[in-house]
Structure formats: C-alpha cells, structure tokens
Design an enzyme around this catalytic site. Sequence first.
Site, short mmCIF file in Angstrom:
data_model
loop_
_atom_site.label_atom_id
_atom_site.label_comp_id
_atom_site.label_asym_id
_atom_site.label_seq_id
_atom_site.Cartn_x
_atom_site.Cartn_y
_atom_site.Cartn_z
N SER B 137 -5.19 -2.76 11.18
CA SER B 137 -6.04 -1.97 10.29
C SER B 137 -5.48 -2.00 8.88
CB SER B 137 -6.10 -0.52 10.76
OG SER B 137 -6.69 0.29 9.77
N TYR B 150 -1.77 7.14 12.58
CA TYR B 150 -2.49 5.94 13.01
C TYR B 150 -2.01 4.74 12.20
CZ TYR B 150 -6.57 2.76 13.33
OH TYR B 150 -7.41 1.69 13.48
#
Lengths: 445, 245
Positions: B137, B150
């Site tokens: 990501s 995250y």
Amino acid sequence: MNPFSPSDSIRSWGGVLKAPHHVARPGWRSELSRLVLSGRQQGYRLLACGLRRSYGDSGLNPHEGLIDMTGLDRMITLDPATRRIRVEAGASFDAILQVIVRQGLFLPVTPGTRFVTVGGAIANDVHGKNHHRHGTIGRWVRRLGLLRSDGLELDLAPDDPSGLFQATIGGLGLTGVITWAEIELMPIASAMMDVENIPFGKLDEFFTLAADSEDAFDYTVSWIDCLSGGERLGRGIFTRGNHAGTGSILPDRGNTLLTMPVNLPGLAMNRYSISAFNALYVWNGRRKSGTARTGLHPFFYPLDSIGRWNRMYGRNGMYQYQSVVPAAVQKEATHDMLKAISASGQGSFLAVLKTFGDVASPGLLSFPAPGTTLALDFPNRGDVTLKLMGRLDAIVREAGGRLYPAKDGRMSAAMFQAGYPAWQEFAKYVDAGFSSHFWKRVSQI
Amino acid sequence: MRLIVLGATSSIAAATARLYAADGATILLVGRDQDRLEQTAADLAIRGAERVETALCDLAAPQDAQRQFSDFSARIGGVDHVLLAYGILGDQADAERNLAAAEDILRVNFNSATAWALAAANLLERQGRGSLVVIGSVAGDRGRRANFIYGAAKAGLAALMEGIAHRFADKGPRAVLIKPGPTVTPMTEGMNRSGALWASPEQVAQIVYRRAFRGGPVAYAPGFWRIIMLVIRNLPSFIFNRMEI
C-alpha cells in the site's frame, strides 16, 4: 461500518444534472439484503445503478441512496446447450460478449453500447437494431432475482402471476434491486457481419428502404443529417446487416481507440462543427456504400470506440431525445420533427432513425411500440434547447407517440403520462423504499 | 499457467484472477469463505479458466505455511504465479488504545503474510522460476496519523519483498510488491470516494497482472502514485506534520 459513502457529484451520461448521493458498492449478493435494510433505516430511498449510461435523471436519486451494482458482476452459470446465461445484475454486456461469442452465441438484443449492465438493460428494457425481429431484451429474460425494500429476494419468471415481472422489465429500477438474471442467447455462425450501407436523399426513401429490408435483414438502422433543410431534409445513410454465415468466431478485441480525457469547451459542438461532421459522414457513407464484411464491434458499437464520448459536449452536457411515433402517422410526424430541428439550427450530431416492428414489449413501461423511433442529442444550451424539445414534444404527443425514459431528463409529467397509459398500473408495483429523480418528476399528478 | 491466489475473495485479487482466467490459466483460490470462493470460482471458469479449485484456509493464522503452501501447489500440479492479496485496514483510533487490535493488524497484514511469502519464495526458488506478487500500500511509504499501524505493517511487507527480490536477483523467479493508492474495495467502504485519486480494482488488477510478468520489484497502482509518494516521502517533517492528510 456504514456501507453508504457520501459522493458529492454523481452525473448521468448526459451530464446536465449533477447531484450528491449516498453510494454503496456491494461486492457479494449475500450483502444486499442487509445493505437495503441499512439504507432504509438511515431514511434513504434507494435506487440501483450500473454503468450509468442513462442520459437523464432516471438513474439519479439525489440526496438519497444509490446502490452501485458494478461490483456484483459475476457470471453464475452458462449452458451452451440451452443457450442460457445466468449472471449477477452488474455484469456488463461487454464482459458477457467476451465469454459467449467464442462459443457461437450472441446477445439476442443489444443497445448501441456494450458498456451497460444486465440489470440496467432489463430496467430500461433496451432495444437494438433488430427490434423488428427480436423485440426488446425483456422478451429474452427467463428469470431474475428482485430484492425488495423489506430485505426479501424474489425469484421471478415471465409467467409470474403477481405481475411484478412485467413491472420490473422496463421498470427503471423502481420495483426493487434486480440482483441477477438469466437470459436466453442466440446462436451465431461467426463473429462477422455482412453489412450494406445505402445513402438516401430524403425521408420517403428511408421509409421505402426500411419496408423493403425488414424481411431479409436482421438488423436495420439509419443515420440522418438533421441540419440540412429544404431539398436535403432527411438525407442519410441506411445500414442493414446480418450475421455472416462463415468467418472467424473469435470476438473483436476492445475497440476503444481513445478516451476523452476532459470535457471539451462547451462551444466545440456548434452548428458549424456538426454541419461539417454531417457533410463528412455523408461523404464517407457514399464512399463506403455497398456491401462489406465487418466485425461485431464496428457494426454494433461504433461509439464505444471513443471512451467517455459524452465529454465532447463540455461541462454543460447534452440532452438526448428519443421518441417513437405510431406507424400510421410516422411519415408526417418524423418529417415535422426534422423540419423543426433544421429550422432551429440546433443540430444533432448523432441522429438515428429506425422503424420498430410490431413485436410486443413485455414491460408495463417498455418504450418501443410499432412505428418509427428518432434518437437525437443536443448540446445543452439552456432555454433554446428546452424550447426546441418542447416543440418536438408537441409533435410526438399529437402523433400519439412517447419518449424513452432512459434518454430523458426533462419531459413533463403530462407528456410522460400521456405516452405511458399503463403508468398508474405500474405505480402499484413501485416499491415505496425506492425512488429516482425521474420518477418523482413524472409521477406527479 | 498455474496461479495460486492467497486471499482470493479480495476485489483486487478477483479482478486479477479474471485476467488470468481469460488466458486459460489453472487457478487455486484460497480464502476462508467457502461460498464466496465458489462464486468466484464459477465466474472464473465461465470466463475461460482451464480449471479452478478452491481451498479453505484462514490465511491470517498459518499453521505450517511451508507444508500448507506445498499442498496448495500440489492441488493444481505445481505453481507458476502466486498472488498474495489479503489484508485488513483495521480501526486506527481503536488500535492506538486497544493494543490487541494493533497486534491483529500487524499479525494479519505482516506476520502471516511474511510466512506465506517466504513459503512461496522457497518453492519458487527451488524450481528456479515463477513469480510472487504481493499487495502492499502507499500507506507503507510514510506513516501518517490516519492509518500508521496499517502503514507500518505494509512498510514491513515492502522491506520483506525488496529482500526477496534481492535474493531472487540471480536465481530466476520474480518478486514484486504492488502499492495501490485508495481503491474502491470493501476495505474503503464508508469513506468519501469522490475525487480523481480513487482507482477501481480493475485498474489495479491490470498493473498486478502486467507486473507479474515483467518490470521492477516495486510498482505503484495507478502509476501516478509514484510521483505523489516521492513528494510525500521527501517533505520535511516540519511541513508534513502540519498537513491534514
């Protein structure tokens, strides 16, 4: 987590109206029931949407809930022996074609773009160039799933005694969410088309060509130049075709050559540019007149070669106008409409004329009826554009015709109700948990 | 072509698997929801996959990843490409207070993914060919208050994949980390998705598929995120820390 996300500017394909919505994009059919209940609990009235090719406001539900079905696009079953395909409602005609053509199958009815979902095609009961043979897509739907706002999913077939199936075909998404559908496909021997283009000089010739072609050709359509008045009023190019009996069965690759990256300035579409385009188109049509063998995409989906072509109309967008007038008065009414357009000087870049056959449409609100349909698009110039369409309305209404909701963003409630006498019968089937901007507008008494 | 998809019901994974299916691949779908795996399998089979198998497995809790992965591979007679695509965003605010939730985010996105990536890497290295693609990501490029737990897991994954790519450098197989920007998937449900920076799973899938065959070890999806993240990574802290991003 709340499955509905705020989205401040959802536009329809014509681009005239832009409005905020609460949008949910489910990924699995098993989530739909909970999603619908959640939307209702938050006080939204709902509307499912697909690839948003409806031009006006039938696919918009401002400040309410929109269920984007494009994540539910799975193929469920395909049986080549019975020619049935069952898919989730968000599956596109494009995806289906990629699967079925190589198996010698084709969609029995397809509109002029393959970027529509199955759910959207059913909710608008779309038609194609073979209307005189196959009628609308609704005639080929064998079963469908319909989720109502109480969270219950119904399995409906054409013989459904409740009438809900007939209301859902062409029902503009107002009877609930179409979740999946099973469609009967047609066999083809090749992925090629035998096509003939015939230039014609005036409207009468169109009607003669149409009458002469319907027995021998599965597909007929014609383009007309609606800027030329006087002698050349109604000149155009008549196209007719059949699936070829021989040739490659491999599907065309995507034909999208370029995508409009931004909106063109609003002035790009003016009477001179459209006039020039039309002259070029006539010239090109004459050059290519005669017979030829082409692939499926150039024949069925010429406009899909330009992605986001609606951006050519600039920020103000465009209106589509598609009418059908009954066969008995089709010549006079079509002539009058073309004259009104030509006199206004507001050309339409894509003007399409076609005769519908007398195959009955299955839906309560299905658009096609025996007669002649004319589809036009007009750059949105505000009042002058609306006035022209008002003049066309008067001709269509006088002729006993009607307009296509999928294309409309402005017809009056009176115009709608006059064209669709079954609308009150239809209204009984509308799920109170669903709404659209279009329906709020045209169902007023 | 034989593909194993770890986390096959993710939208990016399913969209990528369709590209393999259209090319007639044999595909093993691994995940923990049998109904969804079967729906995905039916779709891929109709779209042209030669054969589609499913395997039920809670990927976040590998028992013996090496052995389990060998079993996956045996199910479809060997493997050419591996796609690791599962993950959770978690609830940052909750995880900052509730440390068990923070550990969960790391365990799912990093610890378990590391086990599967190493298991796949060992097998690919032994056979001297193949491709391992992992979904990271842009959040791993620089920690920011909205989602840094995250982001930390995805940053760890980035270092891991760089290392595996380095290890593979002269051995044949490929290792690639894809860094998607915000994508319209169930993970981002509830967020305001207006604006030009949002991508569809199909857009990301095109890049995942292409990069499985060629290109360097890191790819942003869509590609413009490479430029945006170059800027963001290089912003001095005294500017970055004042930004609401």
